[in-house]
Each structure stands twice: as structure tokens, then as C-alpha cells.
Scaffold this motif. Structure first.
Motif, PDB file in Angstrom:
ATOM      1  N   GLU A  37       0.815  -1.219   0.000  1.00 14.24           N
ATOM      2  CA  GLU A  37       0.000   0.000   0.000  1.00 14.24           C
ATOM      3  C   GLU A  37       0.846   1.266   0.000  1.00 14.24           C
ATOM      4  OE1 GLU A  37      -0.263  -1.890   3.099  1.00 14.24           O
ATOM      5  OE2 GLU A  37      -1.577  -3.351   2.169  1.00 14.24           O
ATOM      6  N   ILE A  54      -4.873   4.608   0.526  1.00 16.60           N
ATOM      7  CA  ILE A  54      -5.071   3.164   0.379  1.00 16.60           C
ATOM      8  C   ILE A  54      -4.860   2.534   1.749  1.00 16.60           C
ATOM      9  CG2 ILE A  54      -4.233   1.063  -0.699  1.00 16.60           C
ATOM     10  CD1 ILE A  54      -3.371   2.775  -3.073  1.00 16.60           C
ATOM     11  N   ASP A  56      -5.629  -0.937   2.419  1.00 12.86           N
ATOM     12  CA  ASP A  56      -5.061  -2.245   2.116  1.00 12.86           C
ATOM     13  C   ASP A  56      -5.646  -2.754   0.807  1.00 12.86           C
ATOM     14  OD1 ASP A  56      -7.621  -2.928   2.932  1.00 12.86           O
ATOM     15  OD2 ASP A  56      -7.018  -4.668   4.070  1.00 12.86           O
ATOM     16  N   GLY A  57      -5.135  -3.877   0.380  1.00 10.58           N
ATOM     17  CA  GLY A  57      -5.628  -4.463  -0.857  1.00 10.58           C
ATOM     18  C   GLY A  57      -4.964  -5.791  -1.127  1.00 10.58           C
ATOM     19  N   LYS A  58      -5.551  -6.523  -2.064  1.00  7.92           N
ATOM     20  CA  LYS A  58      -4.999  -7.830  -2.420  1.00  7.92           C
ATOM     21  C   LYS A  58      -5.413  -8.199  -3.841  1.00  7.92           C
ATOM     22  CE  LYS A  58      -8.800 -10.726  -0.887  1.00  7.92           C
ATOM     23  NZ  LYS A  58      -9.134 -12.010  -0.332  1.00  7.92           N
ATOM     24  N   VAL A  80      -8.876  -6.508  -5.002  1.00  9.94           N
ATOM     25  CA  VAL A  80      -9.602  -5.739  -3.989  1.00  9.94           C
ATOM     26  C   VAL A  80      -8.706  -4.592  -3.547  1.00  9.94           C
ATOM     27  CG1 VAL A  80     -10.643  -5.788  -1.695  1.00  9.94           C
ATOM     28  CG2 VAL A  80     -10.837  -7.777  -3.185  1.00  9.94           C
ATOM     29  N   LEU A  81      -9.265  -3.392  -3.549  1.00 13.07           N
ATOM     30  CA  LEU A  81      -8.535  -2.201  -3.115  1.00 13.07           C
ATOM     31  C   LEU A  81      -9.432  -1.433  -2.163  1.00 13.07           C
ATOM     32  CD1 LEU A  81      -5.937  -0.564  -3.544  1.00 13.07           C
ATOM     33  CD2 LEU A  81      -7.104   0.619  -5.392  1.00 13.07           C
ATOM     34  N   ASN A  82      -8.994  -1.266  -0.916  1.00 13.95           N
ATOM     35  CA  ASN A  82      -9.761  -0.535   0.085  1.00 13.95           C
ATOM     36  C   ASN A  82      -9.178   0.859   0.242  1.00 13.95           C
ATOM     37  OD1 ASN A  82     -11.590  -2.665   0.874  1.00 13.95           O
ATOM     38  ND2 ASN A  82      -9.789  -3.660   1.734  1.00 13.95           N
TER      39      ASN A  82
END
Length: 128
Positions: A37, A54, A56-58, A80-82
Motif C-alpha cells: 500500500e 489506500i 489495504d488491498g490484495k 480488492v482495493l480498500n
């Protein structure tokens, strides 16, 4: 071939995704990749106009399948991007002076006239 693909993935994605466990069997499949991130955020912050952080993300999986004729198919799934809205970044962007390099607007020599920028939809006006 597997080693070359692993090196290409490391060079292309290593800055943005943790590539700890890379299996070199073909088709090459990477699963459950966590995003870096901070690295991605630094790139987005360079411009200074992205009002989100950002959190977190995966990436669920990346599959790389080389073909017989030199082609390579790359499939990505489960991305996935939060994001978290940053009011301070949005305010800095809103308070920033307009770019002087805008060649789409007419000037009136400082008389304060309002003109519609070329290519702008009707009703969109710009104060000079």
C-alpha cells in the motif's frame, strides 16, 4: 522459460505486490498477493490530486500462460482495493491554484469576463 517469467513478474509487480512465494511451474499462478500500500500511495500522491488513502488491498490470483507462438496470456482475478477518503487531501486540492498551462480557455486581458472553455459543454463557464 519459468525463470524468465518469474524475473519479469518480479520486475513488473515487485514494487506493488509482495512476491514471497512464487512457484515456477507453468502455467505460472500467484495466489493471495498482498498489495504494498505505501508504495502505491506514494505514486498516487506524486500528483497531489488523489483524495484517498489506500488502507489495504490484495489480488486473489494472477495466472501467466505462455503460448506456443510467443504469446503470453495474463489473467488477474479477485482484485480488492480498500480506500479511505482524506478530507485534508481533498481540501488541499480544492485550494490549489489552477494550472496556468490550460490552453483550452480564452483570456480577456484581465477584464474579468466569463467565457466558456472550448470543448466544454454548454452551461459550463469559467471566470477570467
Amino acid at each position: 522459460m519459468e525463470g524468465a517469467l518469474k524475473g519479469i513478474l518480479q520486475n513488473a509487480l515487485g514494487e506493488y505486490v509482495w512476491l514471497d512465494k512464487v512457484d515456477t511451474k507453468l502455467p505460472l499462478t500467484l495466489r493471495d498477493l498482498k498489495l504494498r500500500e505505501k508504495n502505491i500511495q506514494e505514486i498516487l500522491d506524486e500528483e497531489g490530486n488523489f483524495p484517498f488513502d489506500i488502507t489495504d488491498g490484495k489480488i486473489g490470483s494472477i495466472s501467466v500462460s505462455p503460448g506456443w507462438y510467443g504469446t503470453v496470456e495474463i489473467a488477474v482475478s479477485g482484485f480488492v482495493l480498500n480506500l479511505s477518503f482524506s478530507p485534508m487531501k481533498a481540501m488541499r486540492r480544492a485550494m490549489a491554484p489552477p494550472d496556468d498551462g490550460d490552453s483550452d480557455s480564452d483570456t480577456d486581458g484581465g477584464r474579468g469576463q466569463t467565457y466558456r472553455a472550448r470543448g466544454a459543454p454548454p452551461g459550463a463557464q469559467q471566470r477570467m
